[in-house]
Write a protein that holds these residues in place. Structure first.
Motif, PDB file in Angstrom:
ATOM      1  N   PHE A   1      50.039   0.718  24.263  1.00 41.30           N
ATOM      2  CA  PHE A   1      49.537  -0.224  25.260  1.00 41.30           C
ATOM      3  C   PHE A   1      49.379   0.454  26.621  1.00 41.30           C
ATOM      4  O   PHE A   1      48.396   0.245  27.324  1.00 41.30           O
ATOM      5  CB  PHE A   1      50.472  -1.425  25.388  1.00 41.30           C
TER       6      PHE A   1
ATOM      7  N   LYS B   1      45.948  -0.073  26.183  1.00 41.01           N
ATOM      8  CA  LYS B   1      46.099  -1.535  26.245  1.00 41.01           C
ATOM      9  C   LYS B   1      45.842  -2.221  24.896  1.00 41.01           C
ATOM     10  O   LYS B   1      45.509  -3.407  24.847  1.00 41.01           O
ATOM     11  CB  LYS B   1      45.201  -2.142  27.323  1.00 41.01           C
ATOM     12  N   LYS B   2      46.023  -1.485  23.802  1.00 41.30           N
ATOM     13  CA  LYS B   2      45.858  -2.073  22.472  1.00 41.30           C
ATOM     14  C   LYS B   2      47.215  -2.230  21.790  1.00 41.30           C
ATOM     15  O   LYS B   2      48.074  -1.354  21.882  1.00 41.30           O
ATOM     16  CB  LYS B   2      44.938  -1.205  21.613  1.00 41.30           C
ATOM     17  N   ILE B   3      47.399  -3.355  21.102  1.00 35.19           N
ATOM     18  CA  ILE B   3      48.634  -3.633  20.372  1.00 35.19           C
ATOM     19  C   ILE B   3      48.264  -4.131  18.981  1.00 35.19           C
ATOM     20  O   ILE B   3      47.421  -5.016  18.835  1.00 35.19           O
ATOM     21  CB  ILE B   3      49.508  -4.689  21.090  1.00 35.19           C
TER      22      ILE B   3
ATOM     23  N   LEU C   1      53.594  -6.058  30.287  1.00 40.20           N
ATOM     24  CA  LEU C   1      52.291  -6.620  29.933  1.00 40.20           C
ATOM     25  C   LEU C   1      51.828  -7.633  30.977  1.00 40.20           C
ATOM     26  O   LEU C   1      50.645  -7.678  31.338  1.00 40.20           O
ATOM     27  CB  LEU C   1      52.350  -7.281  28.551  1.00 40.20           C
TER      28      LEU C   1
END
Length: 337
Positions: free
Chosen positions: A159, A163-165, A194
């Motif tokens: 992340f 910024k990817k989960i 976050l």
């Protein structure tokens, strides 16, 4: 033939850990009888056995008792007892099967942070620094907790990078709080990062899911005559909030715990060193996360024998420090050009 660094690193780390586990196993055996160093595994097994035979969650047959701070571990033992029958060695064998996925996840994190060093040495060093052989031998839930924490750490670092989960964290978030309640420290700080980064929906989900599972078990416990939190947590909790003096004393106790723990105090010192050497005027995000996690753990939880309570902090801390040193090296290189 192509040289596979990932496979070689994992094989070396696995081999050394398995040799150490075999050595510890021999020393924990008396004749043909294997004996755990603590009474906790036997308590967990008794709860699982009563759940299988009488359908009740407790040490005494037919009576509900919230005597375990790791309900998911008890349910896992219960499932295996139902499938294969009861045996004192079940916790040992579960932990033995967890060695590979833990080492594999550490290796994945080293890859994701683009670690350029000699990975077999670092991977083996991290696995031994979190006392994998000891955690296997004591037969408790700590290694399972570390595995789940490492998956969350991998997602946290991704992340910060893009910024990817992944959705893989949803089932993990639903169970991790009931594997060890200390997980709430992690699942509170992660969403705060976050939220700060303006990703508020993911922040809420990551914060809420672990609380949901704890709420469900707490209500179940109350309905059966117990307390919302497990008895062991209520007994061991040393945090006091009844006066300003006691609140300040909590911080004094936390600092003392950190100083007395050689491994944790070294993590803190290295975080301060990286921050001092950094070209930024503030702590890097990942170091703020790590230091905050250590302080919160010291306030509300314990540091204990065989590093079993703080092992997950070391599993999180070393990769974060490697990432921070890597970033620092790149910045210093650019500043010299």
């Amino acid at each position: 033939m192509n040289f596979n660094l990932d496979r070689f690193s994992i094989i070396i780390a696995m081999s050394i850990n398995l040799i150490a586990i075999f050595f510890f196993y021999e020393n924990a055996s008396f004749g043909s009888k294997f004996v755990y160093a603590l009474d906790d595994p036997y308590i967990h097994l008794q709860i699982a056995k009563n759940l299988a035979e009488f359908g009740t969650f407790g040490i005494n047959a037919g009576n509900f008792e919230s005597a375990s701070s790791s309900p998911i571990w008890n349910l896992l033992l219960y499932g295996i007892i139902e499938l294969f029958g009861n045996s004192d060695k079940i916790p040992f064998f579960i932990n033995l099967t967890l060695v590979f996925p833990v080492i594999y996840m550490i290796n994945r994190i080293l890859i994701s942070i683009d670690f350029k060093g000699f990975r077999p040495v670092i991977l083996t060093g991290i696995s031994l620094s979190i006392s994998i052989p000891s955690l296997v031998i004591i037969g408790m839930e700590h290694l399972l907790h570390i595995l789940l924490v490492l998956v969350l750490l991998n997602q946290f670092l991704k992340f910060l990078d893009n910024k990817k989960i992944s959705m893989i964290i949803v089932p993990i978030l639903l169970v991790i709080g009931l594997v060890r309640y200390e997980s709430l420290f992690l699942t509170t700080l992660f969403p705060m990062v976050l939220f700060y980064k303006k990703d508020r929906l993911k922040s809420f989900i990551i914060f809420a899911l672990p609380l949901l599972s704890i709420l469900i078990f707490g209500v179940y416990s109350i309905q059966n005559g117990g307390y919302f939190l497990p008895n062991s947590l209520l007994i061991k909790s040393g945090f006091r909030y009844d006066s300003i003096f006691n609140l300040l004393y909590n911080f004094y106790t936390a600092i003392s715990k950190i100083i007395d723990s050689y491994s944790i105090s070294n993590l803190i010192m290295l975080c301060l060193l990286v921050s001092y050497l950094s070209l930024k005027k503030t702590f890097p995000t990942e170091l703020i996360f790590l230091v905050s996690l250590i302080i919160i753990h010291a306030l509300f939880a314990s540091f204990g024998w065989l590093f079993r309570y703080e092992a997950y902090l070391i599993a999180i801390g070393i990769p974060i420090l490697i990432l921070s040193f890597t970033k620092l090296k790149i910045k210093l290189s650019k500043s010299l050009i």
